[in-house]
Scaffold this motif. Structure first.
Motif, PDB file in Angstrom:
ATOM      1  N   THR A  62      32.843  12.703  22.170  1.00 53.67           N
ATOM      2  CA  THR A  62      33.523  13.053  20.919  1.00 53.67           C
ATOM      3  C   THR A  62      35.027  12.851  21.045  1.00 53.67           C
ATOM      4  N   TRP A  63      35.577  13.287  22.185  1.00 50.64           N
ATOM      5  CA  TRP A  63      37.020  13.129  22.366  1.00 50.64           C
ATOM      6  C   TRP A  63      37.420  11.656  22.315  1.00 50.64           C
ATOM      7  N   LEU A  64      36.693  10.827  23.036  1.00 50.66           N
ATOM      8  CA  LEU A  64      37.040   9.414  23.101  1.00 50.66           C
ATOM      9  C   LEU A  64      36.777   8.701  21.780  1.00 50.66           C
ATOM     10  N   GLN A  65      35.869   9.231  20.991  1.00 49.59           N
ATOM     11  CA  GLN A  65      35.612   8.669  19.660  1.00 49.59           C
ATOM     12  C   GLN A  65      36.759   8.959  18.704  1.00 49.59           C
ATOM     13  N   TRP A  66      37.374  10.152  18.860  1.00 48.42           N
ATOM     14  CA  TRP A  66      38.396  10.576  17.904  1.00 48.42           C
ATOM     15  C   TRP A  66      39.826  10.256  18.350  1.00 48.42           C
ATOM     16  N   ASP A  67      40.073  10.304  19.638  1.00 46.15           N
ATOM     17  CA  ASP A  67      41.442  10.179  20.139  1.00 46.15           C
ATOM     18  C   ASP A  67      41.872   8.706  20.205  1.00 46.15           C
ATOM     19  N   GLN A  68      42.998   8.387  19.569  1.00 44.41           N
ATOM     20  CA  GLN A  68      43.545   7.029  19.627  1.00 44.41           C
ATOM     21  C   GLN A  68      44.900   6.975  20.334  1.00 44.41           C
ATOM     22  N   ASP A  69      45.269   8.056  21.000  1.00 41.64           N
ATOM     23  CA  ASP A  69      46.489   8.057  21.799  1.00 41.64           C
ATOM     24  C   ASP A  69      46.142   7.515  23.182  1.00 41.64           C
ATOM     25  N   ALA A  81      45.694  16.130  27.574  1.00 44.31           N
ATOM     26  CA  ALA A  81      44.491  15.737  26.846  1.00 44.31           C
ATOM     27  C   ALA A  81      43.516  16.901  26.750  1.00 44.31           C
ATOM     28  N   GLY A  82      42.716  16.892  25.705  1.00 50.61           N
ATOM     29  CA  GLY A  82      41.657  17.874  25.585  1.00 50.61           C
ATOM     30  C   GLY A  82      41.850  18.846  24.440  1.00 50.61           C
ATOM     31  N   PHE A  83      40.763  19.454  24.021  1.00 55.62           N
ATOM     32  CA  PHE A  83      40.784  20.377  22.884  1.00 55.62           C
ATOM     33  C   PHE A  83      41.527  21.672  23.203  1.00 55.62           C
ATOM     34  N   SER A  84      41.742  21.962  24.488  1.00 54.95           N
ATOM     35  CA  SER A  84      42.403  23.222  24.871  1.00 54.95           C
ATOM     36  C   SER A  84      43.915  23.092  24.968  1.00 54.95           C
ATOM     37  N   CYS A  85      44.461  21.886  24.736  1.00 55.92           N
ATOM     38  CA  CYS A  85      45.887  21.643  24.957  1.00 55.92           C
ATOM     39  C   CYS A  85      46.553  21.126  23.686  1.00 55.92           C
ATOM     40  N   MET A  86      47.868  21.026  23.746  1.00 55.09           N
ATOM     41  CA  MET A  86      48.627  20.426  22.657  1.00 55.09           C
ATOM     42  C   MET A  86      48.665  18.907  22.851  1.00 55.09           C
ATOM     43  N   ASN A  87      48.278  18.170  21.817  1.00 61.69           N
ATOM     44  CA  ASN A  87      48.287  16.715  21.859  1.00 61.69           C
ATOM     45  C   ASN A  87      48.175  16.182  20.430  1.00 61.69           C
ATOM     46  N   SER A  88      48.207  14.870  20.298  1.00 62.06           N
ATOM     47  CA  SER A  88      48.226  14.254  18.968  1.00 62.06           C
ATOM     48  C   SER A  88      46.970  14.576  18.172  1.00 62.06           C
ATOM     49  N   LEU A  89      45.801  14.539  18.804  1.00 63.62           N
ATOM     50  CA  LEU A  89      44.563  14.819  18.079  1.00 63.62           C
ATOM     51  C   LEU A  89      44.548  16.248  17.553  1.00 63.62           C
ATOM     52  N   SER A  97      37.618  20.462   9.529  1.00 65.46           N
ATOM     53  CA  SER A  97      38.312  19.185   9.280  1.00 65.46           C
ATOM     54  C   SER A  97      38.671  18.485  10.585  1.00 65.46           C
ATOM     55  N   LEU A  98      37.761  18.474  11.542  1.00 68.57           N
ATOM     56  CA  LEU A  98      38.106  18.016  12.882  1.00 68.57           C
ATOM     57  C   LEU A  98      38.134  16.498  13.025  1.00 68.57           C
ATOM     58  N   GLU A  99      37.256  15.792  12.352  1.00 65.28           N
ATOM     59  CA  GLU A  99      37.229  14.337  12.510  1.00 65.28           C
ATOM     60  C   GLU A  99      38.426  13.714  11.806  1.00 65.28           C
ATOM     61  N   PRO A 100      39.209  12.889  12.505  1.00 67.71           N
ATOM     62  CA  PRO A 100      40.401  12.307  11.882  1.00 67.71           C
ATOM     63  C   PRO A 100      40.060  11.486  10.642  1.00 67.71           C
ATOM     64  N   TRP A 101      40.867  11.676   9.618  1.00 69.57           N
ATOM     65  CA  TRP A 101      40.677  10.933   8.384  1.00 69.57           C
ATOM     66  C   TRP A 101      41.151   9.495   8.548  1.00 69.57           C
ATOM     67  N   PRO A 102      40.718   8.588   7.656  1.00 71.21           N
ATOM     68  CA  PRO A 102      41.252   7.219   7.692  1.00 71.21           C
ATOM     69  C   PRO A 102      42.783   7.233   7.583  1.00 71.21           C
ATOM     70  N   GLY A 103      43.443   6.490   8.444  1.00 64.95           N
ATOM     71  CA  GLY A 103      44.906   6.433   8.419  1.00 64.95           C
ATOM     72  C   GLY A 103      45.586   7.547   9.162  1.00 64.95           C
ATOM     73  N   TRP A 109      46.003   8.100  12.243  1.00 61.60           N
ATOM     74  CA  TRP A 109      46.773   7.672  13.406  1.00 61.60           C
ATOM     75  C   TRP A 109      47.856   6.658  13.070  1.00 61.60           C
ATOM     76  N   ASP A 110      47.998   6.315  11.801  1.00 63.12           N
ATOM     77  CA  ASP A 110      48.956   5.285  11.409  1.00 63.12           C
ATOM     78  C   ASP A 110      50.393   5.751  11.621  1.00 63.12           C
ATOM     79  N   GLU A 111      51.295   4.797  11.770  1.00 57.88           N
ATOM     80  CA  GLU A 111      52.717   5.107  11.761  1.00 57.88           C
ATOM     81  C   GLU A 111      53.107   5.623  10.387  1.00 57.88           C
ATOM     82  N   LEU A 112      54.002   6.573  10.327  1.00 57.65           N
ATOM     83  CA  LEU A 112      54.449   7.142   9.054  1.00 57.65           C
ATOM     84  C   LEU A 112      55.187   6.077   8.258  1.00 57.65           C
TER      85      LEU A 112
END
Length: 596
Positions: A12-19, A59-67, A184-190, A192-195
């Motif tokens: 799941t992590w590798l499916q969602w994380d794009q960092d 990395a991981g659900f227990s830490c602070m990161n982009s996901l 709302s855990l699964e990232p929405w389309p866009g 990970w895009d640049e702002l």
């Protein structure tokens, strides 16, 4: 706790994380079969709690990161759009400090709101935390986010959330937002895009409010004094944070020019290279400022923490540096505020502080004819209580907590180290014109209201279970029934975990109870009050002891006796494996050497 298999969590992590950095961390742990590390970082989710999130960046659900930031932002955006649709169009203010990844986290957060067509007032550069709650009121926005870990070590970051009233979120809103995040855990389309520029992005928010913020701070500081002549000559340190981007301009607007910023600490640096901990409360944090002041012949130091929501000061008196505690500064600023109010203003005013802060502010307020109200710990309580009081026609000119936090609601409804510095400099000039140093003014207040001595520290608790064991032992012991604790007589017992107060007619406390936390406050004979509580964010049991005596020696003696009683009657009896610091310093600098 997530009940999925470890391999499913990795997938799941590798499916969602794009960092690429955090993906590589998880891939490395997977490829090396480091199941223990994977369990630690993926099994339990970082808790959305006090005003938001804070933790180590990894990395991981227990830490602070982009996901995690994306998920939190999607949940908050969805909450605003579905639960508060009437104000969603007012937008959200998003700011960030100078820590590693802060801007990137802020940009990812903005994407979530833009996806739901919620306008974003985005800071174009890093800035102090209090500018976000100020910005919420300035733009009349629906909410605010500040990406910051305040004074935490460099490897940490955080995500602080404010409501539409400009105060930190509180019950039940925090729980509702937490549930929306889980939905709302699964990232929405866009996600990970640049702002990108667009209709819903207002990327000039910082420029729109910085002048207004500085002007409001100046106006508030000068409103407390009839005439103004700067008598300050000081050294300033922002401790490698963002305060140095704003406070010097505020000082110049006040025509305060005789100051020197510590050269090695004046520019933002997310590594905080010259301090072990970038927190002005920590021993050694002001060493470089003291060294600079001594070299330059200055006798006053003022400081902010890295996100400039806290304020500290030190003064050289009779050749020795005196570091003001949060309680010292709270009563000094409170005295100045009370002195500046008219009789009509005093009759409408209510001053606030928390249950673990000094009781001296209450005595000062009531002596002037103002009201006082105690709150639970944290500005999520004081900010919202101030808003509630204002709806009844009251004013709240000042609030503080012992951890170097000071709130001036006419500027914003959160702790504000920039405004606190400006008000202190004005007050300091007033005291100097009266022939007083700040330390002498503090002693004058002690002479009037009794010498208040405090000892705030902690016992290190290896596990939440041990913390619960300690409090279970205390509650099942003979203390409440016998109304004694060691040599002390117990005058009042308040248990906010169980919702009990021996002083009220129905035994119900006047503060909100919370069965999920551990917190006891006792009033003892001899003018002693202390609180012991389990920390919600650290493996600690914290204690806050205060004594009021006719002299400093009397007050220090009572504080020391109380600490030893807590140690022997409670900690060593019920949790002998719990450790404590062997060198504890009282607020006047007395060092207590006590090995367990």
């Amino acid at each position: 706790m997530d009940q999925k298999s470890l391999s499913s969590l990795v997938e799941t992590w590798l499916q969602w994380d794009q960092d690429p950095r955090t993906r590589a961390e998880i891939e490395h742990l997977r490829d090396t079969n480091d199941e223990n590390a994977l369990e630690l970082c993926l099994r339990n989710r970082i808790e959305f709690g006090t005003a938001g999130l804070r933790g180590r960046m990894a990395a991981g659900f227990s830490c602070m990161n982009s996901l995690i930031v994306i998920q939190a932002s999607q949940g908050l955006a969805k909450y605003i759009r579905t639960q508060r649709p009437e104000i969603a169009a007012k937008g959200i203010v998003i700011g960030y400090d100078a820590r590693h990844n802060s801007r990137r986290f802020a940009e990812l957060a903005a994407n979530a709101f833009i996806a739901l067509q919620i306008p974003v007032y985005f800071f174009s550069q890093c800035g102090p935390t209090p500018m976000v709650p100020f910005g919420i009121n300035h733009f009349e926005a629906a909410a605010g986010i500040m990406v910051t870990a305040s004074h935490n070590p460099p490897q940490d970051n955080g995500y602080k959330v404010y409501s539409s009233n400009g105060a930190q979120i509180n019950r039940p809103e925090d729980g509702e937002i937490a549930q929306s995040i889980r939905d709302s855990l699964e990232p929405w389309p866009g996600a990970w895009d640049e702002l990108q520029p667009g209709k819903y992005l207002h990327a000039d928010a910082y420029e729109n409010i910085i002048l207004s913020y500085r002007a409001r701070v100046k106006e508030h500081a000068l409103s407390s004094i009839p005439s103004w002549k700067d008598l300050s000559s000081f050294v300033y340190t922002p401790l490698h944070g963002v305060g140095g981007l704003v406070l010097p301009d505020v000082c110049n607007s006040l025509e305060v020019h005789d100051f020197l910023s510590v050269p090695l600490q004046s520019a933002p640096d997310p590594e905080f290279p010259t301090v072990k901990f970038p927190n002005p409360e920590e021993t050694g944090a002001l060493d470089l400022a003291i060294q600079t002041a001594d070299q330059e012949g200055r006798t006053l130091i003022i400081a902010n923490d890295p996100d400039a929501d806290r304020f500290a000061a030190a003064e050289k008196v009779n050749g020795e540096w005196f570091l003001f505690t949060g309680n010292h500064m709270g009563v000094l600023l409170g005295s100045h505020v009370l002195d500046s109010l008219t009789s009509e203003g005093l009759s409408k005013a209510t001053l606030l502080t928390t249950t673990v802060s000094s009781s001296m502010l209450e005595k000062m307020a009531k002596s002037k004819g103002a009201q006082f109200q105690e709150t639970l710990t944290g500005f999520k309580w004081m900010g919202n209580v101030a808003r509630d009081l204002e709806r009844t026609g009251k004013t709240v000119p000042f609030a503080y907590e012992e951890a170097l936090g000071y709130m001036f609601p006419s500027v914003c409804y959160d702790k504000d180290g920039i405004t606190a510095a400006a008000v202190f400099l004005v007050a300091y000039a007033k005291w100097r014109s009266q022939g007083l140093t700040a330390q002498a003014k503090l002693q004058q207040l002690f002479g009037e209201f009794g010498h208040h001595e405090t000892l705030n520290n902690y016992f290190r608790s290896p596990s939440p279970h041990l913390t619960v064991e300690l409090f279970r032992g205390i509650r099942s012991g003979p203390f409440l029934a016998s109304k004694t604790l060691g040599p002390f007589k117990i005058l009042r017992w308040r248990d906010l975990t169980q919702g009990f107060d021996s002083a009220s007619s129905d035994n119900k406390p006047d503060l909100p109870e919370d069965s999920t936390s551990q917190m006891l406050t006792l009033w003892l004979d001899g003018g002693v009050r202390f609180t012991i509580r389990g920390s919600g964010t650290e493996p600690k049991v914290k204690f806050y002891i205060e004594s009021c005596g006719a002299s400093r020696d009397d007050a220090v003696k009572a504080v020391c006796e109380t600490f030893l009683t807590i140690l022997t009657e409670w900690v060593q009896k019920y949790t002998p494996s719990m450790n404590h610091s062997s060198r504890l310093s009282t607020s006047s600098g007395h060092i207590l050497d006590m090995e367990k």
